[in-house]
Structure formats: structure tokens, C-alpha cells
Design an enzyme around this catalytic site. Structure first.
Site, PDB file in Angstrom:
ATOM      1  CG  HIS A 274     -34.512   3.461  -7.996  1.00  0.00           C
ATOM      2  ND1 HIS A 274     -35.448   3.387  -8.998  1.00  0.00           N
ATOM      3  CD2 HIS A 274     -33.520   2.619  -8.353  1.00  0.00           C
ATOM      4  CE1 HIS A 274     -35.050   2.510  -9.912  1.00  0.00           C
ATOM      5  NE2 HIS A 274     -33.880   2.029  -9.553  1.00  0.00           N
ATOM      6  CG  ASN A 299     -32.014   1.914 -15.585  1.00  0.00           C
ATOM      7  OD1 ASN A 299     -30.933   2.449 -15.828  1.00  0.00           O
ATOM      8  ND2 ASN A 299     -32.144   0.607 -15.416  1.00  0.00           N
ATOM      9  CG  ASP A 338     -32.920  -1.053  -7.717  1.00  0.00           C
ATOM     10  OD1 ASP A 338     -32.902  -0.383  -6.657  1.00  0.00           O
ATOM     11  OD2 ASP A 338     -33.840  -0.999  -8.550  1.00  0.00           O
ATOM     12  CD  GLU A 339     -33.184  -0.222 -12.555  1.00  0.00           C
ATOM     13  OE1 GLU A 339     -33.425  -0.717 -13.665  1.00  0.00           O
ATOM     14  OE2 GLU A 339     -34.003   0.494 -11.933  1.00  0.00           O
ATOM     15  CG  LEU A 340     -25.376   3.943  -8.081  1.00  0.00           C
ATOM     16  CD1 LEU A 340     -26.343   4.943  -7.461  1.00  0.00           C
ATOM     17  CD2 LEU A 340     -24.337   3.513  -7.059  1.00  0.00           C
TER      18      LEU A 340
END
EC number: 3.2.1.52
Lengths: 561, 559
Positions: A274, A299, A338-340
Site C-alpha cells: 500500500h 489487490n 496488510d495485503e502484501l
């Protein structure tokens, strides 16, 4: 975390007898006793602050309470909006004063100081009594923060009809303590920018329902609207425009405004994912920057993540986080996590070279990165907050003090607490305010919201913070929050997409089980209408929960009515 | 209904070469030619109204266009918002004047008069040319309404950067005609009330995308906010409060405001269902009033349509209301009639038994009575699809039928020979997807879940399943907001920019190239009109992160 509670028997009796039994309080207090006597507020009503050395923000809070008392002018939510109350009011006594005082052992600090103390050490409890005979009402607490919470409750007790401000429920006796120390609201100001005034208005609304944490997801891959003195290019190149930046003075103003309303600002600089937009300033620090197809690397567009394996990126990130954290009074800062997306690094020469030359795995490098950034924060007195993947997917070594936010599913809380971490409940399947808005990607008319359907207030309200946990794990649940991710939101729809829904978690984590009975959507709805209509009176734009016909007729629009 | 179109070759060329090729026009015109020259708007730019006997509302429209031209100040939706355009602007010519004129033989009537002519007889077409050399631009039309549409297009051309208002696409030549005569927006002001200012703001926004019908579902079972001179009790007892009423002067003001923006106000008094609140004034006229449990949404209560006095009352009410309105059309509703309500209703059963009629016969008589009265008053009735498909009521051939339950139902209505307005819930209901609103049902969902995104709505095909011979029965369509969970607090973001989807479907029908409308092509233009709406003070929802809006197609699924 779970103080003992008893049901106020008088309240129970009143609620079952009176048509006026709809209590306007949200969140519902721990203990509550109400009567059936009308009591009007004197035109010369005043708040008597009996607090030696009272701080300026307590006086400001009192002024605000006086203002709400005079300007809310909320008609009772019954047919006629209170026209039937005039007979009872004709013979009612008049309340002239609320006296505020601290308990004898209390020290007098500004509300803003109390609001940023470590979780578990803040004193938010208070006692409020309003006699039916017109004699002085009293509000006592162990801190100015407790007095602030009590003022919020006091303001919710009164309705307005024909020039008279009144309650029908005197005498009133309340003792109130939050069940959980963390009651938050999260806002993403990176996907779309919100002017400072929108944030201030949101802080006001949060204070009305005793939310005490503003979790500010301030940056993301799309924009970096945060001005950082040591790294001015980040906002210069990363904000949507020069006018869509939170300057250092904006941040200080917001933090002070929040603090005076009993709200801690928990800032999040999400790393190492992010972060694409950092590449606009530091192209060498970001892998797969703007790579396409974006879906392979991220994502959502744009792709781009910090090259966390590189020592210079670790040092940069640690320095950035510390520089920001040092400007904030909060004991907490979130480093995200998050969401690596690992695909991003597979063909990233710089990352692979570093891993090969040091003979480390990506996971090891992530562990080193996180320890570097977290240790730097801890050294400055901050406690790190992370998203659940850091614990569940990456098995990073984290300080025991680290707070973990559960978001992917309410089912994940158990796995996190089994590792011994304290958690904040933000489960997308109950608490994500953006769900249900349909797909937002282009070229995809059949697309749907990834977390469809829309989470109504009542769906959120049925969330059980302790579900699946053993009793010994209960103490690890610090609280929770609803969150607005802003792919499809901005100042244009902020109020209606957040309010009054965000009040659902506010009550879950303040009230928990008032009187020992679980919260119940059917009991709650009339009270939620009440706070929602009061929000409208105060200039907010909360969404309608039902036709007004229903709001004026409690339970008439229940499914089984 | 389907005028011939040709592709503007220059436009195609420009769009494929230029980073500035995103046209800001919504709905996209029938034919369009654009060039690649920068052209600035002069600070002393003026509109030259060469219309003999021009009506006041044309001058007002010009004044409004001048205001938008000066105050829109919309930065181009690219990274830098136009900073890279300054070089091109340095040598650009300056546009000083747009000349408005009517074609010879056209009479200059007020826009508001043109806007309420019968469907199919209104003239909304116009031609607009903007030379690249700074010479006078021209707007011509066959009516003041056409000029109004052309002004709307003109305003969408210009961006703003560093004190300069400009286009990069001169020369520009447009001819434009709507594909369908009915392009609406439906709003329910009964479940929750909207102040007049909210309606006016909505009419403004509608005009920006050339929507020409405000379908006003003004009353329902929950409240009756409409003041009717001869039946004052209806609002007195049926409005949520004395402040939540549309007075007769409010209605006249709204109708005039709409008309001068090219919008016809189609009022709906839904009958005989959706009328519970009438029971607070006329308890004898309403069956199963406030009865529980209710199978539809609360409160229960429907007109006792079998009773002669109720038929007469309803006919008189509808005519009284219709007569105050300039529109040729009036909707009597007719959806979701619940027969259980009458099964145990003594007055209804007594009437049916004594006259030896069925409930369906009585409904037929009721509808013919009310419709007959409206037709006598010069109005064409509009009904919901159930009147045709469920009740087989005998209706005038002129009756317009609104399809709402499903897009699949259009064919059945068209097969009966009725003209239709497409308002299918599975594409066009703006309230879908917000979850259950009934109490005590935390796991309940929206009955028409999921949320209908702008792009889902945009894929609606108005002619799907119909034979070519039936195409002409499709008058157009509309998106609708039912207000169980809406009010002034969320009106803008729940309606806009989504309602622009149907506006383009029914104005443009196709791209200027002749290709079918396409969501991928449309999104950058929709961002554009959405950001322009923000500049004008509306609160439309963001469709994507701003990052995406500045980078056309970068956030497409397969980008």
C-alpha cells in the site's frame, strides 16, 4: 474489561409501562435508573463547574454541552413529536443546574491529555444523577475525560417541544463505564481526500456516541496526502494536488480537536504494501511501481510496494515512521502490514539481488524490516499496531505489546489471540462500511463489491467481540471499530455512508451487555433512530434507517410486527 | 425514435491520437466532429441571442450558461489537471461569442412550454459549431428547448487551468437529437420527505445530463405530503408534519423551475394500493388500515376501490391535482395491490356481493372511472405494469405503462400494444443493495440486492427481447430512488452520478461512431461530468479513487 453490571429495576419498569419509555441514550449506560416524572430545563440553566484548576478544554466542553442543550431542539420520536407531552410539562419542575465535580482523589488534567493515555489507564467512567424535584443535578467522575462522557450522556436526555426542553424520565441515575477501552472509527483518506472540515465534523459525531479512537489510514498506494517535514516530497509528489494535503498544522489542529473530544488519533502509515505512490518520490524504493497488469501485483491499482529487503528502505521507513509518530501525542501508531503481494518481488532485480547476496528469504527480510521499523517506534515510546497478516500470514516476530487488527474475517480473531496478542476487532464481514457499493473497477459492469452485501447497522450490531474465544482470552480484546475504505467515498457521501451505522460498534464496545443482557437489535432500533435524528439536528447528514413513519412508531416496522 | 447517425471521422482520429481525447460530453451527441486545436474562452465572452421574441426563460438559461462557463472551473482529468496544456494555450485563438438562433419558421415559445408538449412532439435537437479560429460559434435549433439542450452541451466542453477556460478539441461540430423522447428520474417523497431545495437541486442536476422528466412519486402509504386545495385534510393528517408538505405554491414553483430546465413533471398519486395514510383523513375509504401483520411494507392500508364513493373521491382527487399541472401525463400508479387486504373487509365484500362483481371487475371499473376522468381533463394516464400484466384492466390504448419488476416484463407489456417506460428494478433502482430496513431482521438483505452500479445500469438494453415492430413502443426510461432508506441527507450521493447512466442510454442510444454504448469508453466521460457536478455544488459519489479518475482506463479490470 468486563466490569460487573446490574439492571436498574426502575428503568425496566419505566420502559415497559411508558409510551415515552424510549430512552434516547446511545451507547446505553452500564447502570440506569429512570422515573416517570416530567422535568423541564430552565431557560437560565447553567453548568456549575466545581473543578479546581479546570482545564480550558473542560470549559469548552461545557460550552458545547450548553449549546447542544439549547440548539438540539429534537422533537420526541412519537406521532405528534411531543404535542401530547404538554399536559405533563405544565406541572413539571424545572432543572436549573448541573454541577460537575471530580472525585476527591482525582488529578485535574486536560481532556486531551486524558484521551491519549495508554489503553486501560484512561478513566472514562462517570456518575450522573438528575433529581425529579428540580434540585441540582450532579455529574461526578475520576477525570475530566469522564466528565466529558457524562456531558455527552446528559445532552441525549432532552427533547424539545413548543419552546420547552424537557425529559419525561426523571429522576435519573446513571453510573457508566465503558466495557472496552478501544472504540474506534477508521477512515481512509488516501483513495479519496477529505478536507479537514469533514474530519472535524466526523470527530464531533464520534464524540456524540463516545467513540474514543480515530484510526486514520492516511496514506496508501493512490495518494500520500500527509506533509512530513523531513520528507516534503512525499506529499508534494504524492498528494492528489497541493490543496489536497494535510499539513503539519492541519494534523496538530485535528489531533487537538480530537483530544478535546476524548478521542485519540491512531495514525496508520501502511507498510510495506500500500505504498506505490512513494515511488513517485523515491523510485528506487518501490518495486513493481505502476506495473501492469496491476492484478498480478496488487489487490487494486496502482501496483507498487516498498523494497523492504533493502537496508536503505528499512532505514528510510523507520525514519519516516518515527518522524511522523514523534509529532503525535498518541502512544500508538499503526505500521499497517496488510495485503502484501509477493509476486511484486519475484522479478524485482534489486530485491532478489539483496536476498541472494545476504542469503535470506523474503519472509526473513520482512521480519527484519518490521523489527527495524517497530524497534525504532518502540524506542520513541510508541506501541505498534499491525493488521492481522503480520501475525497469521508472515509469522513476524513482534513485540508482545503489539496490537493486532483483525479485518479479513471475524473468524480470524481466535488465531490471533492464540498467539497472545491483544486485538482490535475490525472484521470486514460486520464492520466495513464500504461493502455493498458494487464493483468500482472499470470495464466490469458485472462486478460486485468484494465484501457484498452492505453491512447494515443491525448486521454490525450483532457482532460478538468475544465469539469463539475462551474466557482467559477475553482480556486480549481491546475493542473494535467500523472502517470506511474510500475507493467509492469522499466528502460527498462521508456522512451518510458512516452515520448512523458507526454507532453500532460504539455501543457494542461501550455497553457490551448492559444489565447482563446481550444487546438486541429490536430494543436498539428506536434508540438508534433517536441518536440519528439528533445528529440531523446537529447538522450531520446520517442516512435514514427507515421511513419516518416507522421512526415515529417504535417496532411498527419490525419484520414480525 | 432511431434517427440515422454517422461517425465523425475527425473525432475518431482525435480520440485515438490525443491524450486530451477524452470528451467531456454526457450524454454523448448523435454526431460529433472535433479537431485538435486549443481554443480559449474570452474573458468578455458573450451569448448573442438572435431569437426574435425570445422568452424570459431562454434569457435565464443563457444567464445560467454564462454562470457555469465562469464558475465551473473544472480542471481536466489528467495528472496535473491541465498544467501541461499551457503551451498549447499560449498560441490559442480566443472564442468571443456563441450566437443562438432558431431555424426559420420556428416560433419562440418559452422552454417551459416546449418541455411539456406531448411526447414525440417536443423538439430537443440542435446543431452546435465552434470554429477553431476564434470566430463566432453558433447554436441553432428548432425550438427554445433545443437551444437549451445545446447550451448544456456547450458548457460541458470547457476546462479551466490557471485562469484560462479552454477546450483542446476545436473545431467542434455537433448535431444532436435524442434517441428516445422520455428520459426520466423517479423520486419517492413519501417514505421520507425532501425539502423543496433538494428537489430544485436535483432538477438542476437532471438538466445537466438532459433528463427531461421528473417522475414524482409524491404520496404513498407512509405520508401524504401533497397539499390539495379541495382535500386539505389529506396533507394535514397525512404529512409527517406541517413543515413537511409541498404546498400548492411549492408545486407551482417546482413545476416552473423544472419546465425552464426542459423538464416535464410527471406526478404520481399511487392508487389504489400505497394509500394507507389516506385512512387518517378518510377511515371509511381505506381497507385493512394499519392492520398487522402486513405482507408488504408497513403500514398496511389500501383504498376500498370497489365502493362507488371511493371511486368518485379518487377520480376527483386525481383530476384536482392533475389540473394544477401543465403536464399531459399523470400516473395513477397501480403497483403491488394486495388482495388479502379485501378478503375480510366487510364494506368491500358487501359491495361486491350486492352488485355481483368480482374484485377484478371492481378494479376495472375503478381504473376506468379514474382514468376516464383524467382523460376528460386532457391527461394521458401512466400506470405500473401490474395493471396490465396481473389485472388485465381495460385501459385506453394511449396509456403509458412503466415496467419495474423485471426487465423481462417489457416484452409482455409491448405485446399488449402499450407504450412503455423502462424502469426495471434489476438495472435502474437506485435504492437496491442497502440492506434490509425492516426492524428485527439483522440478517435480512435488500430485496433487489445487489447495488446497481452506474455500469450495471449502463448495460441495460431498452430494446432487449422486443421485435423491431415493437421498438417504437419504448418511449424511454428512468432510474428511480425509493426512499425507505433515503432522505435529503443522502439524496445527492445515492442518485448521482448513477442516474446519468439512463440519461445517456435514452438520449444517445449509441456512440457517435454507431457502435453500441460501452462502459469502458463511458467511464472517463462519466468521471468528467461527475467532477463537473462537484464544481457546481452537487455531492455525487466518487466512482473510483481519484488516482483512477486522473488516469483513464488504468483501473479497468484488465488494465
Amino acid at each position: 474489561m468486563a466490569p460487573s453490571r446490574y439492571v436498574g429495576l426502575l428503568a425496566f419498569v419505566a420502559a415497559s409501562i411508558l409510551p415515552s419509555g424510549v430512552l434516547a441514550l446511545w451507547p446505553i449506560p452500564t447502570n440506569l435508573e429512570t422515573g416517570t416524572t416530567a422535568l423541564t430545563v430552565s431557560p437560565s440553566f447553567y453548568f456549575d463547574v466545581q473543578v479546581e484548576g479546570a482545564p480550558a478544554d473542560l470549559y469548552e466542553a461545557v460550552d458545547q454541552a450548553q449549546y447542544y442543550l439549547e440548539t438540539d431542539q429534537l422533537g420526541r420520536l412519537v406521532v405528534g413529536r411531543g404535542a401530547n407531552d404538554t399536559a405533563a410539562l405544565a406541572s413539571a419542575k424545572t432543572l436549573s443546574c448541573l454541577q460537575l465535580s471530580l472525585t476527591s482523589s482525582a488529578t485535574v488534567e486536560p481532556i486531551a491529555s486524558e484521551a491519549v493515555k495508554p489503553l486501560g489507564t484512561r478513566s472514562e467512567e462517570y456518575e450522573l444523577t438528575i433529581p425529579a424535584d428540580g434540585s441540582t443535578a450532579t455529574l461526578t467522575a475520576n477525570s475530566t475525560l469522564g466528565l466529558y462522557r457524562g456531558l455527552t450522556t446528559f445532552n441525549q436526555l432532552f427533547y424539545y417541544y413548543g419552546g420547552v426542553t424537557y425529559t419525561l424520565l426523571a429522576p435519573i441515575a446513571i453510573t457508566d463505564t465503558p466495557a472496552y477501552p478501544f472504540r474506534g472509527l477508521a477512515l481512509d483518506t488516501s483513495r479519496n481526500y477529505y478536507p479537514v472540515t469533514d474530519i472535524l465534523r466526523t470527530l464531533d459525531a464520534m464524540s456524540w456516541v463516545k467513540i474514543n479512537t480515530f484510526h486514520w489510514h492516511i496514506t496508501d498506494s493512490q495518494s500520500f496526502p500527509l506533509e512530513v517535514a523531513q520528507y516534503p516530497e512525499l506529499a508534494m509528489n504524492g498528494a492528489y494536488s497541493a490543496t489536497e494535503v494535510y499539513t503539519e498544522s492541519d494534523i496538530q489542529y485535528i489531533v487537538q480537536y480530537a483530544g478535546a473530544r476524548g478521542i485519540d488519533v491512531l495514525m496508520e502509515i501502511d507498510t510495506p504494501g500500500h505504498t506505490a505512490i512513494i515511488g513517485a518520490t523515491y523510485p528506487d524504493y518501490v518495486a513493481c511501481f505502476d506495473a501492469t497488469p496491476w492484478a498480478t501485483y496488487a489487490n487494486e491499482p496502482p501496483a507498487g510496494q516498498l523494497r523492504f529487503a533493502l537496508p536503505e528502505v528499512m532505514n528510510f521507513t523507520a525514519s519516516l515512521l518515527v518522524d511522523i509518530a514523534n509529532t503525535l501525542p498518541s502512544c500508538y501508531i499503526s505500521t499497517g502490514g496488510d495485503e502484501l503481494n509477493t509476486n511484486c518481488y519475484v522479478n524485482d532485480t534489486l530485491t532478489q539481488m539483496q536476498l541472494n547476496s545476504t542469503n535470506t528469504t523474503l519472509n526473513d527480510a520482512l521480519s527484519t524490516f518490521t523489527q527495524t521499523t517497530h524497534n525504532a517506534l518502540i524506542a520513541t515510546g510508541k506501541t505498534p499496531v499491525v493488521w492481522e497478516e503480520m501475525v497469521l500470514d508472515w509469522n513476524i516476530t513482534l513485540s508482545n505489546e503489539t496490537i493486532v487488527m483483525v479485518w479479513i474475517s471475524s473468524e480470524d480473531a481466535l488465531a490471533v489471540v492464540e498467539k497472545g496478542f491483544r486485538i482490535v476487532q475490525v472484521p470486514s464481514n460486520y464492520f466495513y462500511l464500504d461493502c455493498g457499493g458494487g464493483g468500482w473497477l472499470g470495464d466490469y459492469p458485472a462486478g460486485n463489491s468484494w465484501c457484498d452485501p452492505f453491512k447494515t447497522w443491525s448486521e454490525a450490531y450483532t457482532f460478538d467481540p468475544l465469539a469463539n474465544l475462551t474466557e482467559s482470552q477475553y482480556s486480549l480484546v481491546l475493542g473494535g471499530q467500523q472502517a470506511l475504505w474510500s475507493e467509492q467515498s469522499g466528502p460527498q457521501n462521508l456522512d451518510p455512508i458512516v452515520w448512523p451505522r458507526a454507532a453500532a460498534s460504539a455501543e457494542i464496545f461501550w455497553s457490551a451487555q448492559p444489565g447482563g443482557t446481550p444487546l438486541n437489535v429490536t430494543e436498539a432500533l428506536p434508540r438508534l433512530h433517536d441518536i440519528r435524528y439528533r445528529m440531523v439536528q446537529r447538522g450531520l447528514n446520517p442516512i435514514q434507517l427507515q421511513p419516518q413513519w416507522c421512526a415515529l412508531r417504535p417496532d411498527a416496522c419490525d419484520l414480525t410486527a
